[in-house]
Write a protein that holds these residues in place. Structure first.
Motif, PDB file in Angstrom:
ATOM      1  N   GLY A 198      -2.893  -1.059  -2.984  1.00 36.78           N
ATOM      2  CA  GLY A 198      -3.625   0.139  -2.593  1.00 36.78           C
ATOM      3  C   GLY A 198      -2.776   1.384  -2.734  1.00 36.78           C
ATOM      4  N   TYR A 199      -3.455   2.494  -2.983  1.00 39.73           N
ATOM      5  CA  TYR A 199      -2.802   3.805  -3.041  1.00 39.73           C
ATOM      6  C   TYR A 199      -3.672   4.787  -2.267  1.00 39.73           C
ATOM      7  N   ILE A 200      -3.056   5.528  -1.337  1.00 36.41           N
ATOM      8  CA  ILE A 200      -3.790   6.501  -0.526  1.00 36.41           C
ATOM      9  C   ILE A 200      -3.164   7.881  -0.704  1.00 36.41           C
ATOM     10  N   SER A 201      -3.987   8.828  -1.076  1.00 38.37           N
ATOM     11  CA  SER A 201      -3.554  10.224  -1.191  1.00 38.37           C
ATOM     12  C   SER A 201      -4.151  11.017  -0.041  1.00 38.37           C
ATOM     13  N   LEU A 202      -3.280  11.632   0.758  1.00 40.16           N
ATOM     14  CA  LEU A 202      -3.724  12.517   1.838  1.00 40.16           C
ATOM     15  C   LEU A 202      -3.480  13.958   1.394  1.00 40.16           C
ATOM     16  N   TYR A 253      -2.726  12.418 -12.918  1.00 43.55           N
ATOM     17  CA  TYR A 253      -4.015  12.312 -13.593  1.00 43.55           C
ATOM     18  C   TYR A 253      -3.850  11.858 -15.042  1.00 43.55           C
ATOM     19  N   SER A 254      -2.797  12.338 -15.697  1.00 39.80           N
ATOM     20  CA  SER A 254      -2.577  12.028 -17.118  1.00 39.80           C
ATOM     21  C   SER A 254      -2.162  10.578 -17.349  1.00 39.80           C
ATOM     22  N   HIS A 255      -1.680   9.899 -16.313  1.00 42.34           N
ATOM     23  CA  HIS A 255      -1.174   8.539 -16.474  1.00 42.34           C
ATOM     24  C   HIS A 255      -2.228   7.458 -16.231  1.00 42.34           C
ATOM     25  N   ILE A 256      -3.399   7.854 -15.772  1.00 36.17           N
ATOM     26  CA  ILE A 256      -4.475   6.871 -15.563  1.00 36.17           C
ATOM     27  C   ILE A 256      -5.010   6.436 -16.919  1.00 36.17           C
ATOM     28  N   ASP A 257      -4.983   5.119 -17.190  1.00 32.55           N
ATOM     29  CA  ASP A 257      -5.475   4.643 -18.489  1.00 32.55           C
ATOM     30  C   ASP A 257      -6.464   3.484 -18.368  1.00 32.55           C
ATOM     31  N   GLY A 258      -6.795   3.105 -17.142  1.00 31.66           N
ATOM     32  CA  GLY A 258      -7.776   2.040 -16.948  1.00 31.66           C
ATOM     33  C   GLY A 258      -7.187   0.654 -16.825  1.00 31.66           C
ATOM     34  N   SER A 259      -5.893   0.519 -17.095  1.00 33.09           N
ATOM     35  CA  SER A 259      -5.259  -0.795 -16.970  1.00 33.09           C
ATOM     36  C   SER A 259      -4.941  -1.134 -15.511  1.00 33.09           C
ATOM     37  N   GLU A 260      -5.007  -0.130 -14.651  1.00 32.73           N
ATOM     38  CA  GLU A 260      -4.614  -0.316 -13.248  1.00 32.73           C
ATOM     39  C   GLU A 260      -5.702  -1.064 -12.466  1.00 32.73           C
ATOM     40  N   LYS A 261      -5.262  -1.871 -11.523  1.00 32.90           N
ATOM     41  CA  LYS A 261      -6.178  -2.608 -10.647  1.00 32.90           C
ATOM     42  C   LYS A 261      -6.012  -2.202  -9.182  1.00 32.90           C
ATOM     43  N   THR A 262      -5.189  -1.194  -8.943  1.00 31.34           N
ATOM     44  CA  THR A 262      -4.906  -0.739  -7.588  1.00 31.34           C
ATOM     45  C   THR A 262      -6.115  -0.012  -7.002  1.00 31.34           C
ATOM     46  N   LYS A 263      -6.498  -0.390  -5.788  1.00 29.91           N
ATOM     47  CA  LYS A 263      -7.556   0.312  -5.075  1.00 29.91           C
ATOM     48  C   LYS A 263      -7.044   1.684  -4.658  1.00 29.91           C
ATOM     49  N   VAL A 264      -7.913   2.676  -4.697  1.00 24.59           N
ATOM     50  CA  VAL A 264      -7.507   4.056  -4.434  1.00 24.59           C
ATOM     51  C   VAL A 264      -8.382   4.670  -3.348  1.00 24.59           C
ATOM     52  N   LEU A 311      -6.945   2.880   8.323  1.00 29.64           N
ATOM     53  CA  LEU A 311      -6.544   1.516   8.725  1.00 29.64           C
ATOM     54  C   LEU A 311      -7.611   0.488   8.344  1.00 29.64           C
ATOM     55  N   LYS A 312      -8.869   0.856   8.509  1.00 28.74           N
ATOM     56  CA  LYS A 312      -9.961  -0.067   8.136  1.00 28.74           C
ATOM     57  C   LYS A 312      -9.973  -0.291   6.630  1.00 28.74           C
ATOM     58  N   TRP A 313      -9.719   0.780   5.865  1.00 31.04           N
ATOM     59  CA  TRP A 313      -9.683   0.664   4.414  1.00 31.04           C
ATOM     60  C   TRP A 313      -8.530  -0.256   3.980  1.00 31.04           C
ATOM     61  N   ILE A 314      -7.381  -0.109   4.609  1.00 30.65           N
ATOM     62  CA  ILE A 314      -6.240  -0.959   4.280  1.00 30.65           C
ATOM     63  C   ILE A 314      -6.559  -2.417   4.570  1.00 30.65           C
ATOM     64  N   GLU A 315      -7.220  -2.654   5.685  1.00 34.94           N
ATOM     65  CA  GLU A 315      -7.544  -4.031   6.072  1.00 34.94           C
ATOM     66  C   GLU A 315      -8.474  -4.718   5.073  1.00 34.94           C
ATOM     67  N   LYS A 316      -9.403  -3.959   4.497  1.00 33.70           N
ATOM     68  CA  LYS A 316     -10.437  -4.589   3.680  1.00 33.70           C
ATOM     69  C   LYS A 316     -10.052  -4.771   2.214  1.00 33.70           C
ATOM     70  N   ILE A 317      -8.974  -4.107   1.758  1.00 33.34           N
ATOM     71  CA  ILE A 317      -8.640  -4.235   0.326  1.00 33.34           C
ATOM     72  C   ILE A 317      -7.889  -5.532   0.055  1.00 33.34           C
ATOM     73  N   VAL A 337       0.862  -1.179   0.000  1.00 36.31           N
ATOM     74  CA  VAL A 337       0.000   0.000   0.000  1.00 36.31           C
ATOM     75  C   VAL A 337       0.901   1.233   0.000  1.00 36.31           C
ATOM     76  N   VAL A 338       0.788   2.049  -1.038  1.00 35.88           N
ATOM     77  CA  VAL A 338       1.569   3.286  -1.155  1.00 35.88           C
ATOM     78  C   VAL A 338       0.739   4.429  -0.587  1.00 35.88           C
ATOM     79  N   ILE A 339       1.331   5.160   0.366  1.00 33.12           N
ATOM     80  CA  ILE A 339       0.641   6.280   1.004  1.00 33.12           C
ATOM     81  C   ILE A 339       1.500   7.524   0.860  1.00 33.12           C
ATOM     82  N   GLY A 340       0.886   8.613   0.461  1.00 32.71           N
ATOM     83  CA  GLY A 340       1.626   9.866   0.348  1.00 32.71           C
ATOM     84  C   GLY A 340       0.867  11.016   0.962  1.00 32.71           C
ATOM     85  N   SER A 341       1.596  11.903   1.633  1.00 35.79           N
ATOM     86  CA  SER A 341       1.017  13.117   2.189  1.00 35.79           C
ATOM     87  C   SER A 341       1.395  14.308   1.315  1.00 35.79           C
TER      88      SER A 341
END
Length: 309
Positions: free
Chosen positions: A189-193, A227-238, A303-309, A156-160
């Motif tokens: 998973g990817y989380i943007s704060l 935003y420009s790199h999103i092409d729909g091939s990704e399966k990562t939860k956001v 934390l709950k989101w990370i657990e469920k993905i 899970v990649v998280i960035g602030s």
């Protein structure tokens, strides 16, 4: 025709008044943002520093290192399966991974193997140095995890703030992934704060100078826009978390980014927007890692989101 001109003039005046009101509100929010800084500094100074990370360099510059935090386990406890990779903010121009040890400690307390990535700053190193460091540091992290026999198949990649921008590029920039032989199937998973994940809406007078310092004059910024790199091939939860009152990084970043992800794969992205909750920028992107600053219990939701993905 005359009425049409009057209507256009009326609409122009309305838009001008709206922009003035929006800017007045943003300035008010910016003042509240600054009020959170002493509280953040107090929490930083009193933070528990007992959990010591391991430091590994991946290149010669003093900023090019990673920190590994082992999960804090009691007898017979097991670590969480997911590995956290965290990238700090600071407008691409301030901070170090060492300064954000409080983040690594918090996730270690929650039983996660955690990596903090360091990178060169824009004061002396223009983009793409930052994202090159993120990829090189990530590869070093995988090397260390492999040596420790730690399963890193669920990351899970998280960035602030600015770190969310770099984290999104780690997950979505296929050209860089190919260059660094990065398997994007690892990113569960990817989380943007409060992150600038759509640079086209980063236009206010706080973030604009940061971006101007990040890029060389004339650099084609679209290649650095997650935003420009999103092409729909990704399966990562956001998961995008933002404040509607954020005076530095406009909330439209998270809305646009998550909407585009969902336009290809409905339900893959979740966007949480806080409105009128006395949450601005700093007390979201950094404050949630301290319990007394996290009045809306945002970290619990993370934390709950990370657990469920």
């Amino acid at each position: 025709m005359e009425e049409s001109k009057k209507e256009k003039k009326r609409k122009a005046g309305f838009d001008k008044r709206n922009k003035k009101l929006e800017e007045k509100m943003r300035r008010k929010n910016l003042f509240s943002e600054y009020l959170s800084y002493p509280i953040m500094a107090f929490n930083f100074l009193k933070a528990d520093k007992k959990i010591k990370p391991e430091k590994y360099r991946y290149d010669k510059n003093k900023a090019q290192y990673i920190l590994y935090f082992a999960p804090q386990l009691e007898d017979n406890e097991e670590s969480k399966k997911k590995v956290i990779v965290y990238i700090y903010g600071g407008g691409w121009r301030e901070g170090t991974a060492d300064l954000y040890r409080f983040v690594g400690r918090r996730f270690a307390e929650e039983k996660f193997h955690t990596i903090l990535l360091g990178y060169r700053l824009s004061k002396n190193h223009k983009y793409p140095c930052q994202i090159e460091d993120v990829f090189a540091g990530f590869n070093k992290a995988l090397e260390i995890l492999k040596e420790k026999n730690i399963d890193y198949s669920d990351i899970v990649v998280i960035g602030s703030s600015a770190g969310a921008h770099l984290g999104a590029l780690l997950v979505y920039n296929k050209e860089m992934q190919k260059k660094y032989n990065t398997d994007n199937n690892l990113f569960k998973g990817y989380i943007s704060l409060g992150g600038p994940t759509d640079l086209t809406v980063c236009t206010n007078d706080i973030i604009t100078p940061m971006l101007d310092q990040l890029f060389e004059e004339g650099y084609i910024r679209d290649s650095a826009n997650p935003y420009s790199h999103i092409d729909g091939s990704e399966k990562t939860k956001v998961l995008c978390i933002h404040s509607a009152l954020d005076p530095i990084c406009d909330v439209q970043n998270s809305i646009n980014f998550s909407n585009k992800v969902n336009s290809f794969n409905e339900g893959l992205a979740e966007c949480i927007i806080f409105e009128n909750k006395d949450i601005y920028h700093n007390n979201l992107v950094n404050g949630i890692f301290f319990e007394d600053m996290d009045r809306e219990h945002i970290m619990v939701r993370v934390l709950k989101w990370i657990e469920k993905i």
